[in-house]
Design an enzyme around this catalytic site. Structure first.
Site, PDB file in Angstrom:
ATOM      1  N   LYS A  73     -16.586 -39.722  44.486  1.00 38.14           N
ATOM      2  CA  LYS A  73     -16.856 -40.409  43.215  1.00 38.14           C
ATOM      3  C   LYS A  73     -16.354 -39.533  42.072  1.00 38.14           C
ATOM      4  CE  LYS A  73     -20.823 -42.354  40.660  1.00 38.14           C
ATOM      5  NZ  LYS A  73     -22.284 -42.557  40.702  1.00 38.14           N
ATOM      6  N   SER A 148     -23.679 -47.217  40.314  1.00 38.33           N
ATOM      7  CA  SER A 148     -22.409 -46.841  39.693  1.00 38.33           C
ATOM      8  C   SER A 148     -21.360 -46.368  40.696  1.00 38.33           C
ATOM      9  CB  SER A 148     -22.661 -45.758  38.640  1.00 38.33           C
ATOM     10  OG  SER A 148     -23.248 -44.611  39.227  1.00 38.33           O
ATOM     11  N   SER A 172     -27.727 -45.697  42.483  1.00 43.51           N
ATOM     12  CA  SER A 172     -26.269 -45.819  42.386  1.00 43.51           C
ATOM     13  C   SER A 172     -25.505 -45.594  43.684  1.00 43.51           C
ATOM     14  CB  SER A 172     -25.731 -44.850  41.332  1.00 43.51           C
ATOM     15  OG  SER A 172     -26.150 -45.267  40.064  1.00 43.51           O
TER      16      SER A 172
END
Length: 465
Positions: A73, A148, A172
């Site tokens: 990420k 996210s 997330s």
């Protein structure tokens, strides 16, 4: 079925070369139309693959993670790579160092392929708040990828990466895992170092893996865990063995929060599927208890009060002076103002303004301290519950993934989509999404430091449902 074990065997048996494996996955990432890629680490990946091939050729043993391609990420520092947090402010920022969790994977020989698209600074539940375009769901591209860590979950679901490292502050990792039918694990807070992860809300930020099996989750979790002098919240944890997570006899009682299920917010389909899963668990002789918990609205407002306050504080350093895309104004104050106004997304600005509001004089006693008090009550409630049950089971989300564009029109609906994940974040508990039981999966939680128990129950459910 563990993909890590399978690829490890193929490499050892010389059925495939590491270079070919990495080239194939890079090829898929380049062609992908799901907006999961912020930047490719192709040169690094191919150089590392060559080394693995040379080792195998010379007859050396390779570790289990050696040569396994993974994604990161884009909120983790990896030295020499662009680390953008999917934001205009940092779109040209290159990391000067590497995050501890990522370094441990590199030390184990895993090969990083890609920095993955996500909501800017982790602000969002849909991976639409990004300068790289909305992440598209792996199952249905007209729906959001979740957030996210949306890019990370979609890459695993599509087979572009073997596993990916997401970040979980209020759900997330777990929510996008649920939206894309993969496993996502938020470990006990402090089990894995946060050093080198861009801070969103420091008291709930967790590093965790997304993968296609509990065994792959276990392998990656073990590799990243451990005490780190650079993160004072970390602690020494023991390794979880493959044998121990296959022993599912330890779990005698399971609880669920009845107000999560008897709620107007939950879709009829997810409710029916969840209750059907509960019946299957009962049929196996496990005692199931209904538990009382805080209303989901209270959980969401407590979480966002604290998370916004912490992110306002954490992001105050991003003013274009030390790093970031500086936009000159007439004077220094003007420069700060324009730099932050132009470079932060609407959602980030909403959270910074909200955070500064709850921390401001006259409001902090009224709102922020009340939030801290509620968090303590939530943690105490969990302690009480885990004296009665071994595991708490819940849906991951109250509803199915929304269409791309819908969440941007209704931020409140986006916040409420986190209703079932944020409580476990506030309690700092180990929690896993398993892609079974409902359309967006089931969430398995245990008491602090009982990460092993979560994986045991996941294996039990995997066989049952």
């Amino acid at each position: 079925m563990s993909e890590i074990h399978k690829i490890h065997q193929q490499l050892m048996n010389k059925e495939i070369t590491c270079t070919k494996l990495v080239q194939d996955r890079l090829g898929l990432l380049k062609q992908n139309t799901h907006n999961t890629v912020n930047s490719l680490l192709d040169e690094t990946a191919l150089a590392l693959a060559k080394k693995v091939d040379a080792k195998i050729e010379s007859g050396e043993e390779i570790g289990l993670l050696e040569g396994i391609p993974f994604g990161i990420k884009d909120v983790y520092m990896v030295q020499g790579t662009y680390t953008t947090a999917s934001s205009d402010l940092l779109k040209k920022y290159k990391s000067a160092y590497t995050a501890t969790a990522i370094q441990k994977l590199l030390d184990a020989g895993a090969i990083p392929l890609v920095k993955e698209n996500c909501d800017s600074f982790g602000h969002g539940s849909s991976s639409e708040n990004t300068i790289f375009g909305a992440v598209k769901n792996a199952v249905n591209p007209s729906l959001v990828g979740g957030g996210s860590s949306g890019g990370s979950a979609v890459n695993v679901a599509k087979g572009f990466t073997v596993f990916s490292i997401g970040g979980d502050t209020g759900g997330s990792i777990r929510q996008p895992a649920g939206y894309n039918n993969v496993f996502g694990f938020k470990p006990t807070y402090g089990r894995i170092s946060r050093f080198g992860l861009m801070a969103y809300a420091s008291s709930t930020d967790c590093v965790g893996p997304i993968a296609k099996s509990t065994e792959d989750i276990r392998i990656v979790l073990n590799a990243m865990s451990g005490k780190d002098v650079k993160d004072q919240t970390t602690y020494q944890s023991s390794s979880i063995s493959k044998e121990s997570v296959l022993n599912t006899d330890a779990i005698k009682t399971v609880g669920y929060f009845k107000n999560f299920i008897n709620n107007d917010a939950i879709s009829a389909e997810i409710k029916a599927d969840f209750l059907a899963s509960i019946e299957k668990i009962k049929a196996k002789g496990i005692e199931v208890k209904e538990l009382d918990f805080f209303e989901s609205d209270t959980l969401v407002s407590t979480y966002y009060t604290l998370a916004m306050a912490e992110t306002a504080s954490n992001l105050s350093r991003l003013d274009g002076t030390n790093y970031g895309n500086r936009i000159e104004g007439d004077n220094l104050k003007d420069t700060y103002s324009i730099t932050r106004s132009e470079n932060f997304s609407e959602e980030s600005k909403r959270r910074i303004v909200g955070g500064n509001q709850v921390l401001s004089q006259g409001f902090s006693d009224e709102i922020y301290l009340k939030g801290l008090n509620l968090r303590d009550q939530i943690a105490a409630n969990f302690e009480k519950d885990f004296k009665e049950v071994d595991i708490i089971l819940s849906p991951v989300t109250p509803n199915l993934p929304p269409k791309i564009g819908d969440s941007l029109k209704d931020p409140l609906a986006m916040y409420l989509s986190d209703a079932y994940t944020v409580g476990f974040s506030l309690g700092q508990l180990p929690t896993l999404t398993i892609p079974k039981g409902t359309a967006t999966g089931l969430q398995i939680s245990a008491a602090k430091n009982n990460d092993e128990l979560v994986l045991q129950f996941a294996n039990f459910l995997n066989d049952l449902i």
